[in-house]
Scaffold this active site. Sequence first.
Site, PDB file in Angstrom:
ATOM      1  CE  LYS A 127      -1.775   2.761   2.956  1.00 50.23           C
ATOM      2  NZ  LYS A 127      -1.663   4.033   2.180  1.00 50.23           N
ATOM      3  CD  GLU A 142      12.874   4.321   8.901  1.00 48.05           C
ATOM      4  OE1 GLU A 142      12.602   5.196   9.759  1.00 48.05           O
ATOM      5  OE2 GLU A 142      13.070   4.558   7.705  1.00 48.05           O
ATOM      6  CB  CYS A 157      13.604   8.206   8.252  1.00 53.51           C
ATOM      7  SG  CYS A 157      14.571   7.290   7.053  1.00 53.51           S
ATOM      8  CD  GLU A 175      10.641  12.209  11.583  1.00 55.38           C
ATOM      9  OE1 GLU A 175      11.622  11.677  11.055  1.00 55.38           O
ATOM     10  OE2 GLU A 175       9.539  11.638  11.722  1.00 55.38           O
TER      11      GLU A 175
HETATM   12  P1  NAI Z   1       1.834   8.310   8.323  1.00 53.84           P
HETATM   13  O1  NAI Z   1       2.608   7.468   9.245  1.00 53.84           O
HETATM   14  O2  NAI Z   1       0.441   8.659   8.714  1.00 53.84           O
HETATM   15  O3  NAI Z   1       1.757   7.624   6.871  1.00 53.84           O
HETATM   16  C1  NAI Z   1       2.605   6.592   6.422  1.00 53.84           C
HETATM   17  C2  NAI Z   1       1.771   5.483   5.795  1.00 53.84           C
HETATM   18  O4  NAI Z   1       0.891   4.947   6.778  1.00 53.84           O
HETATM   19  C3  NAI Z   1       0.882   5.921   4.634  1.00 53.84           C
HETATM   20  O5  NAI Z   1       0.841   4.894   3.668  1.00 53.84           O
HETATM   21  C4  NAI Z   1      -0.480   6.048   5.288  1.00 53.84           C
HETATM   22  O6  NAI Z   1      -1.551   5.880   4.391  1.00 53.84           O
HETATM   23  C5  NAI Z   1      -0.439   4.907   6.280  1.00 53.84           C
HETATM   24  N1  NAI Z   1      -1.389   5.024   7.393  1.00 53.84           N
HETATM   25  C6  NAI Z   1      -1.873   6.154   7.967  1.00 53.84           C
HETATM   26  N2  NAI Z   1      -2.717   5.841   8.959  1.00 53.84           N
HETATM   27  C7  NAI Z   1      -2.795   4.489   9.019  1.00 53.84           C
HETATM   28  C8  NAI Z   1      -3.514   3.568   9.844  1.00 53.84           C
HETATM   29  N3  NAI Z   1      -4.320   3.991  10.805  1.00 53.84           N
HETATM   30  N4  NAI Z   1      -3.323   2.253   9.644  1.00 53.84           N
HETATM   31  C9  NAI Z   1      -2.482   1.819   8.687  1.00 53.84           C
HETATM   32  N5  NAI Z   1      -1.801   2.640   7.866  1.00 53.84           N
HETATM   33  C10 NAI Z   1      -1.953   3.960   8.031  1.00 53.84           C
HETATM   34  O7  NAI Z   1       2.685   9.627   8.070  1.00 53.84           O
HETATM   35  P2  NAI Z   1       2.234  11.039   7.460  1.00 53.84           P
HETATM   36  O8  NAI Z   1       1.000  11.526   8.132  1.00 53.84           O
HETATM   37  O9  NAI Z   1       2.202  10.928   5.986  1.00 53.84           O
HETATM   38  O10 NAI Z   1       3.466  11.960   7.888  1.00 53.84           O
HETATM   39  C11 NAI Z   1       3.501  12.528   9.196  1.00 53.84           C
HETATM   40  C12 NAI Z   1       4.890  12.538   9.751  1.00 53.84           C
HETATM   41  O11 NAI Z   1       5.385  11.216   9.861  1.00 53.84           O
HETATM   42  C13 NAI Z   1       5.936  13.254   8.926  1.00 53.84           C
HETATM   43  O12 NAI Z   1       5.897  14.644   9.119  1.00 53.84           O
HETATM   44  C14 NAI Z   1       7.199  12.638   9.476  1.00 53.84           C
HETATM   45  O13 NAI Z   1       7.547  13.243  10.691  1.00 53.84           O
HETATM   46  C15 NAI Z   1       6.791  11.195   9.739  1.00 53.84           C
HETATM   47  N6  NAI Z   1       7.175  10.327   8.614  1.00 53.84           N
HETATM   48  C16 NAI Z   1       8.309   9.550   8.732  1.00 53.84           C
HETATM   49  C17 NAI Z   1       8.745   8.792   7.667  1.00 53.84           C
HETATM   50  C18 NAI Z   1       9.960   7.956   7.760  1.00 53.84           C
HETATM   51  O14 NAI Z   1      10.710   7.856   6.806  1.00 53.84           O
HETATM   52  N7  NAI Z   1      10.198   7.254   8.840  1.00 53.84           N
HETATM   53  C19 NAI Z   1       8.040   8.798   6.379  1.00 53.84           C
HETATM   54  C20 NAI Z   1       6.836   9.593   6.375  1.00 53.84           C
HETATM   55  C21 NAI Z   1       6.457  10.323   7.456  1.00 53.84           C
END
Ligand code: NAI
Length: 492
Positions: free
Chosen positions: A177, A252, A286, A385
Amino acid sequence: MSERTYDRIYIGGEWVRPHSGRSISSIDPSTEEVWAEVAEADERDVDLAAAAARSAMQGPWSSRVTPAQRGELLYRLAGLLRRDAARIAELESRDNGKPLRDTLGEMQRAAEWLTFFAGAADKIGGEQIPFRPNALAYTRREPVGVVGAILPWNSPMLLYSWKLGPALAAGNAVVLKPAEQTPVSAMELARLIAEARFPAGVVNVVPGYGQTAGAALAAHPGVNKISFTGSHATARKIMQSASVNLKRLTFECGGKSPHIIFADADVERALVVATQSAFRSTGQSCSLGSRLFVQKPLYSEFLDRIAARARRIRVGMPLDKSTQIGPQTSAEQLAKTQSYIATGKQQGAQLITGGGRPQGFDRGYFIEPTVFAGVENRSRLAQEEIFGPVLAVIPFDSEEEAIALANDVEYGLVAGLWTADVSRAHRMAAALQSGLVTVNTFRTTHPMLPYGGYKLSGVGRESGMEAIHHYTEVKTVVVDFDPAPPADPFAD
Ligand code: NAI
Ligand code: MG
């Protein structure tokens, strides 16, 4: 009108219409306009995809395809990705706003990850354990089963390769996904999966929203493992829903990585690396070196010079070849970064450069590379972050103080230090609470190097042979051939 439409999703080796009949409108962050429509998968599609993956696991993928053939398929996929790198990089740049030079590099790196795991596929074995003379004990490394891969928007294709490489090398089936902000390259990947002729159902691609498709995948009783990259807030939710069937988990979740410059550092090299580690990808990484600790004798010189370098970074349109960083990927991310800049100012940190919209851009989610000095390590600017190009510079005196400050954070993904003192380098490597410690370089990621977090930064490791372990179950087999009668506690 959008420029591209993908009206089908990829399940069980077929291109099918999603149940919802809806599509995700993907925004080009440099124009704020919808540029692509991608079919939206929901719970019902996730259900079908999980079933397709399960039947792949029960079919020839498990019983007939040899490990070497799995490797061949991954090699083929890597080759197809190299063939189409320029085209897909351009789509990726439109979708997430990264400069073409970065997305081109990411396509090549994704191919490198797939190639590494292609080579690993036929080297995944158990061990023989000499536990008794008259028995044979051995372990088998079996695939975990159906893997749900939930991905973010910052480096889509590269991170697909981080998950698909080890998952497929180890013989699992995957439901992937992508993030709703950047679904396009996942559809291109699905085309390449089909062209590479993976058996039906081995990889399924379901673009959908987190609350619906993502949550359904995490809670699905037919999914054995979730491999997730994103925020730790979402990781927590996934961990809760994944508890239904005790899914295996790899998370991660980003970081607030300390980058420590001692006064005896090679300053010229450290400056180059510290600048790129803080601002590359518009801070959407990240492994960002977002807390820069500089030993006092060097502090003001280093601060001046890194601020000067930050001012020279060329912010621009993603497809412009001279652009060094593009916009942030979404309006939400831009708003988040802006709110941290405001908080930093309120909490008394000193804004040295940046902080606003770069000149010449009246639309697009652009933000200037930003440097704050005199940042209090316990302040939100230094603890949370941001995921934007915002650097917190903090002075320190001693090695002990550097360790204490670096570890005083909830994250632990990457830590780096610059010093000419070999003993100090190894002391620090042992003391820093982080999944990766780099000395005289920063955040080296490579297919061979295990990568993952301590504390809130994650669970498990990606990359390296270590990643394979996280995509396998260990089965212990004991075969007894002792001619003597077994011990019988119930005799007489
Ligand atoms: P997010 O963690 O909400 O999204 C990442 C993935 O999780 C997306 O595919 C999203 O559709 C999915 N997701 C969201 N809610 C979910 C749920 N309840 N159950 C299962 N999957 C779900 O991150 P978001 O909102 O896009 O970004 C917010 C912050 O997260 C960023 O500002 C950053 O600080 C951090 N982040 C860290 C990353 C990393 O590389 N470790 C990558 C992206 C975001
Ligand atoms: Mg987009």
